[in-house]
Design an enzyme around this catalytic site. Structure first.
Site, PDB file in Angstrom:
ATOM      1  CG  ASP A 179      -3.190   3.499  -2.805  1.00 49.07           C
ATOM      2  OD1 ASP A 179      -2.132   3.276  -3.418  1.00 49.07           O
ATOM      3  OD2 ASP A 179      -3.406   4.562  -2.198  1.00 49.07           O
ATOM      4  CG  ASP A 187       2.408   5.273   0.062  1.00 49.10           C
ATOM      5  OD1 ASP A 187       2.634   4.589   1.068  1.00 49.10           O
ATOM      6  OD2 ASP A 187       3.247   5.466  -0.838  1.00 49.10           O
ATOM      7  CG  ASP A 214      -5.142   8.093  -0.737  1.00 50.22           C
ATOM      8  OD1 ASP A 214      -4.488   9.122  -0.504  1.00 50.22           O
ATOM      9  OD2 ASP A 214      -4.717   7.182  -1.476  1.00 50.22           O
TER      10      ASP A 214
END
Length: 226
Positions: free
Chosen positions: A11, A13, A170
């Site tokens: 991922d 961001d 995240d």
């Protein structure tokens, strides 16, 4: 596809760059201008991993024409980039980690819900695109996370089976997308504590940054070797 192709899928961001607080702040400012207020923590938990157009339709109305959604999304992303640009940098240890992984023969991809302009902003302004064999974003799939589409598309581009991929995430919606794709996940705790991921059976490591990760050990875990 070859089952022998190990892959790490990142991922972007909150996982390559520690920017999610700026995304949330820019969304809250965007909506405040339209008379809508949200709690920052709740907003993040409900939206992290979703595409901007999905967030806009959910919060402003499903009947908004596509061209208007595109203009609104661009307005929000310009606000985000202006806020984050002075702070932009890769998470500690990231470049060393991916350099080691590539040297070990691991294929690398980015799989993000970000639109093309934000991908350019992060990967090109920080000169990170050179590390990756494939980049998949919001323009490449119809649905954001927790749907698995973006991770499956990345694996397809790498020529890797889902079972041979480790996703780096995240956010819970991203980890859930990896689970639905049949992929294991490593969590980077830039935005939420480890406790937020305790119910995911596909999470194999939880760390604060890449300096705490050993690419060789993760590759061995993929291959089932000691």
């Amino acid at each position: 596809m070859s089952a022998a192709t190990p892959a790490f899928i990142f991922d972007m961001d909150g996982t390559i760059v520690d920017n999610m607080a700026f995304h949330t702040e820019s969304w809250l400012a965007f909506f405040a201008e339209r008379g809508k207020t949200y709690d920052a923590d709740t907003f993040f938990r409900e939206t992290a991993g979703a595409q901007g157009r999905e967030i806009l339709r959910e919060r402003l109305g499903a009947d908004i024409p596509d061209d208007e959604i595109a203009v609104l999304a661009q307005e929000k992303d310009v606000l985000y980039r202006d806020m984050y640009r002075p702070h932009q940098r890769a998470i500690d240890g990231f470049e060393n980690f991916v350099t080691r992984a590539r040297a070990d023969g691991v294929k690398l991809a980015v799989a993000t819900s970000a639109p093309p302009a934000n991908i350019v902003f992060t990967l090109d302004e920080l000169d990170l695109r050179r590390h990756f064999d494939a980049v998949v974003g919001a323009a490449d799939v119809a649905r954001g996370k927790p749907h698995p589409d973006v991770f499956l598309k990345a694996a397809e581009k790498l020529g890797a089976n889902p079972a041979d991929c480790i996703v780096f995430e995240d956010a819970p919606m991203g980890v859930e997308a990896a689970r639905r794709a049949g992929m294991r996940a490593v969590v980077i705790t830039t935005t939420l504590p480890a406790e937020a991921f305790k119910d995911f059976d596909n999470v194999i490591r939880v760390v604060a940054h890449y300096a705490d990760l050993d690419a060789g050990a993760l590759l061995a875990a993929l291959r089932g070797t000691p």
